[in-house]
Each structure stands twice: as structure tokens, then as C-alpha cells.
Enzyme design. Structure first.
Site, PDB file in Angstrom:
ATOM      1  N   CYS A 324      46.335 -27.982  -4.223  1.00  0.00           N
ATOM      2  CA  CYS A 324      46.203 -26.579  -4.109  1.00  0.00           C
ATOM      3  C   CYS A 324      47.001 -26.097  -5.083  1.00  0.00           C
ATOM      4  CB  CYS A 324      46.595 -25.903  -2.807  1.00  0.00           C
ATOM      5  SG  CYS A 324      45.446 -26.441  -1.499  1.00  0.00           S
ATOM      6  N   ASP A 325      47.460 -26.660  -6.367  1.00  0.00           N
ATOM      7  CA  ASP A 325      48.237 -26.212  -7.552  1.00  0.00           C
ATOM      8  C   ASP A 325      47.490 -26.154  -8.653  1.00  0.00           C
ATOM      9  OD1 ASP A 325      50.132 -26.250  -9.397  1.00  0.00           O
ATOM     10  OD2 ASP A 325      51.714 -26.816  -8.231  1.00  0.00           O
TER      11      ASP A 325
END
Ligand code: PLP
Length: 376
Positions: A324-325
Site C-alpha cells: 500500500c505504498d
């Protein structure tokens, strides 16, 4: 992809993502370097892949090692390397780590500043030291920048200081930048090294060694000149600048020993588009920047990608990791295409991933474990 790696994937179907390294290729690459540059001693740059299996293979072949930290030194010694075969090649060292190396029997150290020389004189008295000079990094796909090395006049002065401090001013080193595709960069660096040698001779010091560093490139997605072009450029430049009075030579290959020995298998997690009618697909893999593919930063290193549907028609893609980056995008601008009928669940292979992957994985960002590796 070697038959041995292919067979391992078929027989074991290991969970993805995983890296499989064929130690026979490590051996083949080491021997190829020795043949191309028979006058140079090989110091394998441990940071490229410090797996005990690789270190033991290279110990068995008579390799030397370039270590960058106390732990890497211990890894070499544990693998069976004699301390006189290990160089502490980082120019940035804590005094306690220098003392540790010295106590373990190491006697060869890099430096590029006066403050580092003072530490070496105190914690590794009478050792052989070599001064690293700056290079431009031009032509390298993974440059090492101005972080390491010093200008030539400073190198000369520091080598004289080393002598005055009771150290042995043994040689000059450089690194032309990793994945260096231009043999001419070694010619420039060797010419610069020869200038320091000449100045030192005038001042009564006779250095004995040139450390030509690493940087030898690997065939990723794009072709690179063969190893012989680099060996020829190096030997021609050495003869031009040193004549019959050739100093000892060291090379510190990392990437070109380990990269082509490894294949990384990953699974397609998701394929999507961002708008109706978009033909640009986003392909999300279960491996990314935080699970070993840090060298995709700025899309610098472009791995060849193989899928089980490669014969089919291809379309443009963005390739991204699973975390989730927002930084976890592997390739957006490098022009990758993948088969139009690629599906989630397909296993995709990234080739030439044996170097600078396993140790670049985070310890558990977003709950993804470090890259699992098998050495066969
Ligand atoms: C990283 C490094 C190497 C290895 O470089 P490659 O490009 O992987 O061959 C060699 N020497 C030093 C000092 C390094 O830092």
C-alpha cells in the site's frame, strides 16, 4: 533460465515470490572473469548477494572477498575465507568495526579521507591501505555518485599521510559505477590512477596495487557489450599508462557474478485499468520494491520478464508491487508490454535477479516477508 532452475520450479512449485539461484552459474561467471582478466585478483563484492552457499562456492574456487561491514566480514570468514583474502572495502567504517576486522586478521582497508586514516592508524596499525578516487559515474545505470572517493591531489597527500602514520600506502582504487556499460570509463579512471601513482613516485612512495572496482554489466532487458570489451579496454589502458611496470590488479565484481544465476518467480495478483476504454493495464505482482526489487528505483535496472503466455499479443502495462505504498511501482515509463491474455494467478519470472535483491527486501513492510531464496 537454466534447466536446473526450470526443473526446480516444476518439481517444487515453491510459494511465490521466491528467488532460485543456480550455483553453477556463479561458478561459470567467476571462471569467465578470471579468464578475461587473468592478471587481476577477484574480490567478490559480498553485498551483491551474501548467501553462505555463494560465499562457500567462491571460497572453493579460490576467490577473495570485498566486505563492507563487520557482519559481511564474519560471513566471509564463516564461509571459510582466510582473513588475508578479505578486504574491508567500505570507506565509511566505525572504529569498533575496524578493530573487529583487525582482530579477525584482516590487513587490507579502503579509505578516502584523513579522518578515516586516523581511525585506521589507531585500530589497524601497519595495515595495507588503499585510497579511493572519485569517478564521474557517467555511463552507469546504477551510479555510486560523489559519496565515495576524493580528488587526485587529496589522494596523493593522504597516501603520504598514511606512510607517515605507519600504515602501508598500498594502492589506489575506484569504482566506475554499477552496471557500467561504457568500457571507456575504466580507461579514464586508470589514466587518473596513473597520475596519482606518478605523483607518489616523485614523493618517494611506490604504490603496488590498482583496484579497478566492480561495475561490469549484466544483460538485463537490453544488450550490453561483452566482458572481453571491458577486459581489453582495461589491459590496454594499464599497459599504456604503466608500461612494463604493471602494478598488481584487483577487481571487485558483484553484479556480474551473481545476477544471471538467479530467477525470481512471482504471481500476478491483479490486472486492472483505471478508466473504461483504457488500454493501459496495471499489473500487480506479489513482489515489489520492498520485497527485493529496490533497484527498480527510477526504473534503473530493467529485468527481463517471462510469462507462460509470451507467444500471445502484447499490450502496454504499468507493473507494480503489492504493498500500500505509492512508491511501489516497478515500471511505468520503461515501455514494458505483457501478453493481453495474462491472468491473475499466472506465474511470471524475472530473470537475472541473483544480485541486489534478497538483501534489499524490507523485514516485513505491510506484512510481506523478506524474499525467500533457494540455492541449488
Ligand atoms: C558495490 C561495490 C562493488 C560491486 O559493484 P558491482 O557493480 O556489483 O560489480 C565493488 N566494490 C565496491 C567498493 C562496491 O561498493
Amino acid at each position: 533460465m537454466t534447466p536446473k532452475i526450470e526443473r526446480f520450479f516444476v518439481e517444487h512449485r515453491p510459494p511465490t515470490p521466491c528467488l532460485v539461484v543456480d550455483l553453477d552459474v556463479v561458478e561459470k561467471n567467476y571462471r569467465r572473469l578470471r579468464r578475461a582478466l587473468p592478471l587481476a585478483e577477484v574480490y567478490y563484492a559480498v553485498k551483491a548477494n551474501p548467501a553462505p552457499e555463494i560465499l562457500r562456492t567462491l571460497v572453493g574456487l579460490g576467490s577473495n572477498f570485498d566486505a563492507a561491514s563487520a557482519h559481511e566480514i564474519d560471513q566471509c570468514l564463516t564461509a571459510g575465507a582466510a582473513p588475508e583474502r578479505v578486504s574491508y572495502g567500505n570507506t565509511i567504517k566505525k572504529t569498533v568495526d575496524i578493530a573487529h576486522a583487525f582482530a579477525r586478521g584482516l590487513r587490507l582497508f579502503a579509505f578516502d579521507s584523513e579522518a578515516e586514516l586516523e581511525k585506521l592508524a589507531a585500530a589497524a596499525p601497519a595495515s595495507r591501505v588503499f585510497c579511493r578516487i572519485l569517478t564521474s559515474g557517467e555511463g552507469a545505470e546504477w551510479p555510486l555518485s560523489r559519496k565515495f572517493g576524493c580528488e587526485l591531489d587529496m589522494a596523493r597527500d593522504l597516501m603520504l599521510r598514511a606512510r607517515d602514520m605507519g600504515l602501508e600506502p598500498h594502492g589506489i582504487s575506484f569504482h566506475v559505477g554499477s552496471q557500467q556499460t561504457n568500457p571507456g570509463q575504466w580507461e579514464i579512471a586508470i589514466a587518473r590512477t596513473a597520475m596519482v601513482f606518478a605523483d607518489l613516485r616523485d614523493a618517494g612512495v611506490e604504490p603496488k596495487m590498482v583496484n579497478l572496482g566492480g561495475g561490469f554489466p549484466v544483460r538485463y532487458r537490453d544488450d550490453v557489450p561483452g566482458l572481453d570489451s571491458f577486459a581489453d579496454a582495461i589491459m590496454k589502458a594499464m599497459t599504456r599508462h604503466f608500461g612494463n611496470d604493471l602494478p598488481g590488479m584487483i577487481i571487485e565484481p558483484g553484479r556480474c557474478v551473481a545476477a544471471e544465476a538467479g530467477v525470481l518467480e512471482t504471481e500476478v495478483v491483479l490486472i486492472s485499468t483505471k478508466a473504461y476504454g483504457d488500454d493501459l493495464r496495471w499489473v500487480y505482482l506479489d513482489v515489489g520494491k520492498f520485497s527485493g526489487l529496490a533497484e527498480t528505483m527510477d526504473e534503473a535496472i530493467r529485468y527481463p520478464i517471462r510469462t507462460p503466455r509470451d507467444g500471445a499479443r502484447h499490450g502496454p502495462v504499468v507493473i507494480a508491487g503489492p504493498t500500500c505504498d505509492g512508491a511501489d511501482i516497478l515500471y511505468e515509463k520503461a515501455g514494458y508490454t505483457l501478453p493481453l491474455d495474462l491472468r491473475p494467478g499466472d506465474r511470471v519470472r524475472l530473470l537475472a535477479t541473483g544480485a541486489y535483491t534478497t538483501t534489499y527486501a524490507s523485514v516485513g513492510f505491510n506484512g510481506y516477508i523478506p524474499l525467500k531464496a533457494y540455492y541449488i
